[in-house]
Design a protein around this motif. Structure first.
Motif, PDB file in Angstrom:
ATOM      1  N   GLY A  15       0.790  -1.228   0.000  1.00 47.48           N
ATOM      2  CA  GLY A  15       0.000   0.000   0.000  1.00 47.48           C
ATOM      3  C   GLY A  15       0.815   1.267   0.000  1.00 47.48           C
ATOM      4  N   THR A  16       2.037   1.207  -0.467  1.00 47.05           N
ATOM      5  CA  THR A  16       2.884   2.400  -0.474  1.00 47.05           C
ATOM      6  C   THR A  16       2.527   3.302  -1.656  1.00 47.05           C
ATOM      7  OG1 THR A  16       4.516   1.208  -1.760  1.00 47.05           O
ATOM      8  CG2 THR A  16       4.819   1.223   0.615  1.00 47.05           C
ATOM      9  N   SER A  17       3.068   4.497  -1.643  1.00 48.15           N
ATOM     10  CA  SER A  17       2.919   5.383  -2.796  1.00 48.15           C
ATOM     11  C   SER A  17       4.268   6.007  -3.082  1.00 48.15           C
ATOM     12  CB  SER A  17       1.882   6.478  -2.516  1.00 48.15           C
ATOM     13  OG  SER A  17       2.441   7.476  -1.669  1.00 48.15           O
ATOM     14  N   ASP A  18       4.372   6.700  -4.181  1.00 49.61           N
ATOM     15  CA  ASP A  18       5.660   7.342  -4.453  1.00 49.61           C
ATOM     16  C   ASP A  18       5.854   8.579  -3.585  1.00 49.61           C
ATOM     17  OD1 ASP A  18       3.894   9.044  -5.621  1.00 49.61           O
ATOM     18  OD2 ASP A  18       4.702   8.855  -7.661  1.00 49.61           O
ATOM     19  N   GLN A  19       4.865   8.857  -2.726  1.00 49.08           N
ATOM     20  CA  GLN A  19       4.969   9.980  -1.801  1.00 49.08           C
ATOM     21  C   GLN A  19       5.445   9.549  -0.420  1.00 49.08           C
ATOM     22  OE1 GLN A  19       3.670  13.444  -2.447  1.00 49.08           O
ATOM     23  NE2 GLN A  19       4.245  12.616  -4.428  1.00 49.08           N
ATOM     24  N   CYS A  20       5.197   8.287  -0.079  1.00 48.47           N
ATOM     25  CA  CYS A  20       5.413   7.867   1.309  1.00 48.47           C
ATOM     26  C   CYS A  20       5.439   6.351   1.419  1.00 48.47           C
ATOM     27  CB  CYS A  20       4.292   8.429   2.194  1.00 48.47           C
ATOM     28  SG  CYS A  20       4.437   8.005   3.951  1.00 48.47           S
ATOM     29  N   ILE A  21       6.422   5.859   2.164  1.00 49.47           N
ATOM     30  CA  ILE A  21       6.491   4.411   2.415  1.00 49.47           C
ATOM     31  C   ILE A  21       6.546   4.120   3.923  1.00 49.47           C
ATOM     32  CG2 ILE A  21       7.560   3.913   0.186  1.00 49.47           C
ATOM     33  CD1 ILE A  21      10.257   3.614   1.647  1.00 49.47           C
ATOM     34  N   ALA A  22       6.009   5.042   4.698  1.00 52.62           N
ATOM     35  CA  ALA A  22       6.031   4.877   6.152  1.00 52.62           C
ATOM     36  C   ALA A  22       5.081   3.764   6.591  1.00 52.62           C
ATOM     37  CB  ALA A  22       5.628   6.189   6.832  1.00 52.62           C
ATOM     38  N   THR A  23       5.354   3.245   7.787  1.00 50.56           N
ATOM     39  CA  THR A  23       4.444   2.264   8.377  1.00 50.56           C
ATOM     40  C   THR A  23       3.704   2.876   9.554  1.00 50.56           C
ATOM     41  OG1 THR A  23       6.260   1.498   9.766  1.00 50.56           O
ATOM     42  CG2 THR A  23       5.763   0.201   7.803  1.00 50.56           C
ATOM     43  N   TYR A  24       2.533   2.323   9.802  1.00 51.85           N
ATOM     44  CA  TYR A  24       1.865   2.568  11.081  1.00 51.85           C
ATOM     45  C   TYR A  24       2.596   1.723  12.113  1.00 51.85           C
ATOM     46  CZ  TYR A  24      -1.497   2.369  14.836  1.00 51.85           C
ATOM     47  OH  TYR A  24      -2.080   2.433  16.074  1.00 51.85           O
ATOM     48  N   PRO A  25       3.037   2.330  13.226  1.00 50.14           N
ATOM     49  CA  PRO A  25       3.963   1.610  14.103  1.00 50.14           C
ATOM     50  C   PRO A  25       3.323   0.784  15.215  1.00 50.14           C
ATOM     51  CG  PRO A  25       3.802   3.880  14.809  1.00 50.14           C
ATOM     52  CD  PRO A  25       2.873   3.737  13.630  1.00 50.14           C
ATOM     53  N   GLY A  26       2.022   0.913  15.416  1.00 52.18           N
ATOM     54  CA  GLY A  26       1.416   0.366  16.622  1.00 52.18           C
ATOM     55  C   GLY A  26       1.170  -1.129  16.572  1.00 52.18           C
ATOM     56  N   ASP A  27       0.876  -1.673  17.728  1.00 50.24           N
ATOM     57  CA  ASP A  27       0.511  -3.086  17.853  1.00 50.24           C
ATOM     58  C   ASP A  27      -0.971  -3.249  18.165  1.00 50.24           C
ATOM     59  OD1 ASP A  27       3.170  -4.550  17.727  1.00 50.24           O
ATOM     60  OD2 ASP A  27       3.599  -3.059  19.258  1.00 50.24           O
ATOM     61  N   MET A  28      -1.468  -2.397  19.062  1.00 49.50           N
ATOM     62  CA  MET A  28      -2.839  -2.559  19.524  1.00 49.50           C
ATOM     63  C   MET A  28      -3.819  -2.550  18.366  1.00 49.50           C
ATOM     64  SD  MET A  28      -4.997  -0.153  22.146  1.00 49.50           S
ATOM     65  CE  MET A  28      -5.613   0.975  20.914  1.00 49.50           C
ATOM     66  N   ALA A  29      -3.615  -1.605  17.440  1.00 47.37           N
ATOM     67  CA  ALA A  29      -4.577  -1.468  16.349  1.00 47.37           C
ATOM     68  C   ALA A  29      -4.559  -2.667  15.406  1.00 47.37           C
ATOM     69  CB  ALA A  29      -4.311  -0.178  15.574  1.00 47.37           C
ATOM     70  N   VAL A  30      -3.440  -3.371  15.381  1.00 45.98           N
ATOM     71  CA  VAL A  30      -3.374  -4.571  14.535  1.00 45.98           C
ATOM     72  C   VAL A  30      -4.336  -5.621  15.088  1.00 45.98           C
ATOM     73  CG1 VAL A  30      -1.865  -6.345  13.597  1.00 45.98           C
ATOM     74  CG2 VAL A  30      -0.993  -4.020  13.914  1.00 45.98           C
ATOM     75  N   ALA A  31      -4.324  -5.770  16.402  1.00 48.17           N
ATOM     76  CA  ALA A  31      -5.271  -6.703  17.021  1.00 48.17           C
ATOM     77  C   ALA A  31      -6.698  -6.220  16.847  1.00 48.17           C
ATOM     78  CB  ALA A  31      -4.942  -6.865  18.501  1.00 48.17           C
ATOM     79  N   LEU A  32      -6.901  -4.907  16.987  1.00 51.55           N
ATOM     80  CA  LEU A  32      -8.254  -4.368  16.822  1.00 51.55           C
ATOM     81  C   LEU A  32      -8.761  -4.610  15.409  1.00 51.55           C
ATOM     82  CD1 LEU A  32      -7.914  -0.955  18.725  1.00 51.55           C
ATOM     83  CD2 LEU A  32      -9.103  -3.035  19.508  1.00 51.55           C
ATOM     84  N   SER A  33      -7.855  -4.579  14.449  1.00 48.61           N
ATOM     85  CA  SER A  33      -8.247  -4.851  13.073  1.00 48.61           C
ATOM     86  C   SER A  33      -8.694  -6.309  12.924  1.00 48.61           C
ATOM     87  CB  SER A  33      -7.082  -4.535  12.130  1.00 48.61           C
ATOM     88  OG  SER A  33      -7.397  -4.896  10.800  1.00 48.61           O
ATOM     89  N   ALA A  34      -7.911  -7.202  13.499  1.00 45.17           N
ATOM     90  CA  ALA A  34      -8.305  -8.617  13.429  1.00 45.17           C
ATOM     91  C   ALA A  34      -9.637  -8.837  14.124  1.00 45.17           C
ATOM     92  CB  ALA A  34      -7.219  -9.486  14.058  1.00 45.17           C
ATOM     93  N   LEU A  35      -9.870  -8.079  15.194  1.00 47.20           N
ATOM     94  CA  LEU A  35     -11.114  -8.227  15.962  1.00 47.20           C
ATOM     95  C   LEU A  35     -12.288  -7.504  15.312  1.00 47.20           C
ATOM     96  CD1 LEU A  35      -9.637  -7.713  19.543  1.00 47.20           C
ATOM     97  CD2 LEU A  35     -10.884  -9.765  18.792  1.00 47.20           C
ATOM     98  N   ASP A  36     -12.020  -6.748  14.272  1.00 48.88           N
ATOM     99  CA  ASP A  36     -13.038  -5.946  13.587  1.00 48.88           C
ATOM    100  C   ASP A  36     -13.719  -4.979  14.560  1.00 48.88           C
ATOM    101  OD1 ASP A  36     -14.492  -4.990  11.494  1.00 48.88           O
ATOM    102  OD2 ASP A  36     -15.940  -6.636  11.441  1.00 48.88           O
ATOM    103  N   ALA A  37     -12.888  -4.232  15.281  1.00 50.46           N
ATOM    104  CA  ALA A  37     -13.390  -3.265  16.256  1.00 50.46           C
ATOM    105  C   ALA A  37     -13.944  -2.030  15.545  1.00 50.46           C
ATOM    106  CB  ALA A  37     -12.264  -2.863  17.197  1.00 50.46           C
TER     107      ALA A  37
END
Lengths: 729, 327, 169
Positions: B151-173
């Motif tokens: 999901g990168t672009s030629d403008q930015c290749i940064a990552t979201y750094p967190g852990d909690m939100a990854v679990a929240l994504s799996a949980l469909d919060a």
């Protein structure tokens, strides 16, 4: 009264062993420890100074060129701002250890990204930090600065070059040969206390509370930088929050604080931000090292080659002495050693804990593991077979040699399995498990040192020197040495360090602190003993002192007749330095886990066995060893300075992204101290121990990674991406 | 830090109006914001302190789910009995992040808004389109080991750094947001956005909107794992992380909710993964198929090329472990 | 009027400049320099203090955010004449060298004992629920927010284990 002793001969009298107080070598807790654990020990920035202004350095955003204009007006109207200091005398890099003079580059000439160019001073820290970000600076950038050591111009360090016999032929003739190239990344000292100084002038007299390792040199460096007489300067560093080489030479904040305080006529404090400590103090150079080992069928080395490429700024004399122990650790009559320096525009490369061996030994000892495998010889045995009788290049005798003992004792204590070694033999769930070992070696250094010892009629003593304790245990071991010699419990010996008002010590660096200053205290105490012996009417070597009294019950106070007895000991290493090859030796053993899926490596246990002469304090010496082993883990697995390839700036300039090991990276560690007496090392038969513990340990881990999962890696640190690249799942 | 006006927001409504201006920001835990303010990456003129607004509760919802107050700390969330029992993947993800000291201060709402660790973003003397639109991306062709492959672009290749939100994504919060006009709910999976041409936009919050809470759907059980690959054994950002909620019945996956950290500008969730896994029996071939789907459009930038095989192998490890745990 | 911050039992007025972090407030305004600044960005743990019973990095919070809070620093845990059990154990086990990270380590460890008593799980815990076994791995994980560059970790863990064992005995 001053007493000078220049040591030309080994001192094997081991006088300290005959003393009666029985405190030297014992695991005495640190005498300054309560102050540290209760937060009452003051570090440089923490002295209460009235009316102190706060300075923040401004640093460059180009790698090479000139700062052509500094727009002071851009910040002088900001709240609280007092001054912008852009004095030509500002220093822009830290002095190398023992330089004894200030770095010469002025603040206009930019030599690396992040170099200090000015100081903004304000009433409060918040005001100064904000204004420093706003200071307008114009540059004339000199593009095309060489930034990559691989492509930059190089210079040979000719005094390191050795060509003996014919290595190429030896390699061709060898039953087993190894020709491998390793790389190590740059390292940061990352002492926990950022560099800091409070400068205060009284007329022409300057006092600076600073965080420095070597006041005896730093005072000359500061005087040189400011253009004032040394006599007018007092430097104080009673507590230093870690050094590891980063505080050897006078650093930028000290000079800046002194200049600002002069200009403003009030005290000024300058503390580097953590990012600035990374960016404008010292780095350990990255290295590229080619190792060539030629051996007979039984593993005896016939050829030894070690060539290294390191880097530094143009004009800097320091070159990471990668080959330091390679010159003498193993035999091999055909030898080729060479050290090259690439000139690049990154911050100064200088001493970081165990300069030389910290980078060189991980490569050498990993190559030895490759040879052991090729020759089908147990790696401990391979090393035992190659310990030379004398220095294989200079022919000098060793002052003492404990490598064999350390290898054997370490292997026993670790439970080293000396059977045939093959990788990928043990798997627990996702984890491959394996073991590895390596030798340790670190040259022994010793330096001139002075200390004043005062014995008081009340049965207490005072030791005074400008020597520092940077966490090494100097306060405690000096109390023990004086206590042992004078028959006093250490708690009755006051030790006053880190003040240039006192006699000059050697400074803390190169692991030379304890043997050097310890010897000066020994010399002073011996002179006091002679005086006491005369008063007691016995020969000095028959004088027994314990618990403040002689063996026939005369109190020290009575002998002194109510007056202080003062002697200044002056120790100077003489011919012993030239007549022997002196080194600490040791052996590391490690067990690691490597995750078969992710390439993550965890050290499960590690042991170091070390021989470093007399152990002055079993507790603090062990702690030094633990510290070294912990650094080995960082070198092996996590620590790497990363530089931007385009402008050379240090990218990971903080403690979140430069990965010093955390608690969880460090397992139970075991230390075995191999006691010896090395009379050619110092008159107290001691060598240094601050650095030996990290000289080779990373290779034990690398070799264990190979033994665990079969990944033979040649690049440190061995991060998951690298392990993964050569590991089948 | 630039000077700023500090106001304790007396009510949610006033917090909204206090933060509506473009130079205003809300502060809760402050562990990320103050870090960036010291570096002058963030330079708000006004800070509205949300800390006494009260939405720090963690309580059951009517449908049997759980409401996590935005001002509840990460620690309060991870140690909450229901989180530990019913949403272990969330507890594990939180505990894998940062340190105890930081988790004790960081809030759930703030955690969702934490900004990237990209070296070029946090150094104001380097180009960064996220921090200074149009200045360029320093990470592309720079030091990009931590950076994104999806999901990168030629403008930015940064990552979201967190852990909690990854679990929240799996949980469909779901993220609960209070705005000037109206309140709304945003699925966590849609809360963070990809960089595209506007890398400074990291989530769907509008000016003046405040996160008040996160709701978790009723617990689904299954095997819940959070796997974080990092360079230190603790206190390091993820190279790759995977939150997994997996159920197996009759030897086949009946649930495979997966989300990934360290790979993209947002917690990465690809519904096709579950489609490919559910109904199938665990096998190396199946895991490879899943990895193929995950990594189909992956692109390395040199230094982070390794993340492609690392993500594949970590996915194998997680699915293998989940299959073993579930069996 | 802003409520004061209570530091080691003494109420202290909130500073005027809202930029002042809790750390700088302690060190500069109150002269409580036992709390150390090692990085100023929450990356080293040297600034760890205990606020309302919870350990935090004092560098990443503003003093102004702590109206009415109760802060305990290393100076509030013990003195040279009366050190706390942990302070004494650090001394005995040589759980420090240069001493700069030490107050943070001790504040962290003090809070850690309470967290263990409350059975808070950690990344190293095998189970999330129930009682937590006090292992060296648990202590290491929970102390990983406190860097020690001298490398005294092994001794720090030994010191904490001694006190933890005493408390659960």
């Amino acid at each position: 009264m001053k007493v000078h002793f220049k040591q030309d001969e080994p001192d094997n009298a081991n006088r300290l062993d005959g003393m009666k107080q029985d405190v030297l070598g014992k695991p005495v807790s640190r005498v300054e420890g309560l102050a540290k654990v209760t937060g009452t020990a003051p570090y440089a920035a923490e002295y209460p100074v009235a009316n102190c202004a706060e300075g923040v350095l401004v640093t460059s955003t180009i790698a090479r060129g000139d700062a052509t204009h500094i727009d002071k007006d851009s910040v002088l109207s900001m709240p609280g701002v007092l001054a912008v200091i852009d004095d030509e005398r500002l220093t822009t890099r830290a002095a190398q250890g023992t330089a004894n003079e200030a770095p010469k580059q002025g603040p206009r000439q930019v030599c690396y990204w992040g170099q200090p160019i000015a100081l903004v001073v304000a009433e409060s820290f918040e005001q100064a930090r904000d204004a420093a970000k706003h200071l307008g600076v114009e540059y004339r950038e000199e593009g095309g600065a060489p930034l990559d050591p691989a492509s930059a111009e190089t210079e040979e360090q000719e005094d390191e070059t050795v060509r003996q016999g014919d290595l190429a032929q030896a390699m061709r003739d060898a039953a087993h040969s190894v020709d491998v190239t390793y790389t190590t990344k740059g390292h940061a000292s990352a002492a926990m206390e950022p560099h800091a100084a409070i400068a205060e002038w009284e007329g022409d007299r300057l006092t600076v509370h600073a965080s420095l390792q070597m006041l005896n040199y730093n005072i000359s460096e500061l005087a040189d930088a400011l253009g004032v007489e040394e006599e007018n300067i007092r430097l104080v560093s009673r507590f230093v929050g870690g050094g590891f080489g980063s505080k050897l030479g006078i650093s930028e904040e000290v000079v800046a604080a002194a200049l600002a305080a002069r200009e403003l006529g009030r005290p000024v404090r300058v503390v580097l931000s953590r990012q600035q400590v990374f960016q404008c103090i010292m780095r350990r150079s990255e290295t590229t090292q080619r190792l060539r080992l030629a051996a007979t069928s039984d593993g005896t080395l016939t050829g030894f080659g070690h060539e290294a490429l390191v880097s530094n700024l143009p004009g800097e004399e320091f070159a990471e002495p990668v080959l330091q122990s390679s010159h003498f650790l193993y035999g091999g009559e055909n030898r080729e050693l060479m050290l090259m320096v690439a000139r690049i525009h990154r911050m100064t490369a200088g001493s970081v804990r165990a300069p030389g061996e910290a980078a060189g030994m991980p490569a050498l000892e990993a190559a030895m593991d490759v040879l052991a495998e090729k020759a089908g010889i147990d790696p401990v045995e391979l090393r035992l077979r190659n310990i030379p009788e004398k220095n294989p290049e200079e022919g000098l005798p060793f002052s003492s040699h404990t490598l064999a003992q350390c290898l054997k004792q370490g292997a026993d204590a670790f439970g080293w399995d000396s059977g045939p070694r093959r990788p990928r033999q043990r798997r627990e769930g996702e984890w491959w498990i394996g073991t590895g070992m390596a030798s340790a070696a670190r040259v022994h250094n010793i330096a001139e040192a002075r200390a004043r010892v005062t014995l008081r009629p009340d049965g207490t003593a005072l030791v005074e020197t400008d020597m520092t304790d940077i966490g090494t245990g100097t306060y405690t071991i000096l109390a023990q040495i004086a206590g042992e010699m004078l028959g006093l419990p250490p708690k009755t010996v006051m030790v006053d360090l880190g003040d240039t008002a006192h006699p000059r010590g050697p400074g803390s660096g190169g692991s030379w602190g304890a043997p050097s200053i310890g010897s000066a205290v020994y010399v002073a105490c011996k002179a006091i003993r002679e005086e006491l012996a005369a008063k007691a009417g016995v020969a000095e070597d028959r004088l027994e002192l314990k618990k403040g009294a002689t063996s026939d019950g005369q109190e020290i106070g009575d002998l002194l007749g109510g007056k202080d007895l003062v002697r200044e000991g002056h120790y100077e290493p003489g011919d012993i330095e030239d007549d022997y090859t002196a080194s600490g030796f040791g052996a590391f053993f490690a067990e690691v886990r490597v995750n078969a899926y992710t390439g993550e490596t965890r050290v499960d246990r590690m042991l170091g066995a070390f021989g470093f002469g007399r152990v002055l304090n079993a507790k603090t010496a062990r702690s030094q060893c633990l510290g070294g082993i912990t650094w080995s883990i960082g070198v092996a697995l996590t620590e790497a300075l990363e530089f931007d390839p385009r402008d050379g700036h240090l990218v990971n300039c903080d403690l979140a992204e430069y990965h010093v090991p955390v608690h969880r990276d460090v397992p139970d560690l075991e230390v075995a101290m191999v006691e010896e007496r090395d009379g050619a090392a110092s008159p107290i038969q001691a060598k240094g121990i601050g650095e030996l513990g990290m000289c080779g340990g990373a290779a034990a881990i690398a070799n264990a990674i190979y033994n665990a999962c079969g990944a033979r890696l040649f690049d440190y640190p061995m991060t998951p991406d690298r392990v993964l690249s050569v590991t089948a799942d | 830090m630039r000077p700023f006006e500090f106001t304790r927001a007396p009510s949610l409504k006033e917090a909204g109006s206090l933060t509506a201006a473009s130079d205003s920001m809300a502060i809760a835990g402050g562990t990320n914001l103050l870090d960036l303010m010291k570096l002058q990456v963030e330079t708000p003129s006004r800070l509205a302190d949300l800390n006494r607004l009260g939405f720090a509760q963690i309580e059951d919802t009517d449908d049997g789910g759980l409401l996590l107050g935005a001002l509840a700390t990460n620690t309060e969330t991870a140690v909450h009995p229901r989180v530990r029992r019913d949403y272990p993947v969330l507890a594990r993800a939180i505990l894998a992040g940062a340190t105890q000291q930081l988790r004790n201060k960081a809030t759930n709402g703030g955690n969702l808004c934490q900004r990237t660790r990209c070296f070029y973003f946090t150094n104001i003397d380097q180009p960064c389109n996220k921090r200074e639109p149009g200045s360029g991306c320093g990470a592309i062709d720079g030091i990009a080991k931590l950076h994104a492959i999806l999901g990168t672009s030629d403008q930015c290749i940064a990552t979201y750094p967190g852990d909690m939100a990854v679990a929240l994504s799996a949980l469909d919060a779901t993220v609960l947001v209070s705005g000037p006009g109206t309140d709304r709910s945003v699925p966590l999976r849609e809360f963070h956005v990809l960089p595209g041409d506007t890398p400074w936009v990291e989530n769907v919050l509008e000016r003046g909107e405040i996160i008040t809470g996160i709701t978790l759907p009723p617990p689904v059980g299954g095997t819940q794992l959070y796997r974080k690959v990092r360079e230190r054994s603790s206190y390091a950002f993820a190279l790759v992380s995977i939150a997994a909620i997996v159920e197996i019945a009759d030897g086949k996956f009946t649930r495979a909710d997966l989300a990934f950290g360290g790979l993209a500008h947002k917690p990465w969730h690809d519904p096709h993964l579950a489609d490919a896994l559910v109904g199938q029996a665990p096998s190396r071939e199946l895991f490879d198929t899943a990895a193929d789907i995950l990594l189909e459009d992956a692109r390395g930038y040199g230094e982070n090329d390794f993340k492609i095989p690392l993500a594949r192998r970590t996915l194998h490890a997680v699915l293998q472990q989940a299959a073993e745990d579930a069996a | 009027m802003a409520e004061p911050i209570t530091v080691n039992g003494t109420p202290q007025p909130i500073p005027d400049d809202p930029r002042v972090t809790l750390l700088d407030f302690l060190r500069h305004d109150l002269g409580l320099t036992g709390t150390k600044k090692g990085c100023d960005h929450g990356q080293c743990g040297a600034c760890t203090v205990i606020v309302n019973g919870i350990r935090i990095n004092s560098c990443l919070t503003l003093a102004a955010m702590h109206e009415g809070d109760s802060v305990t620093t290393i100076e509030g845990l013990g003195t040279p004449d009366e050190p706390s059990p942990l302070q004494r154990a650090f001394l005995e086990h040589d759980g420090f060298q240069c001493g700069y990270c030490t107050p943070g380590q001790i504040c962290s460890a003090t809070a850690l004992l309470q967290e263990l008593a409350e059975n808070w799980p950690s990344d190293a815990s095998e189970k999330l629920e129930g009682s937590i076994a006090i292992t060296s791995e648990e202590i290491r994980e929970r102390m990983s927010g406190n860097l020690c560059r001298c490398g005294a970790y092994a001794n720090i863990v030994a010191a904490i284990e001694e006190i933890a064992a005493g408390e659960t005995a």
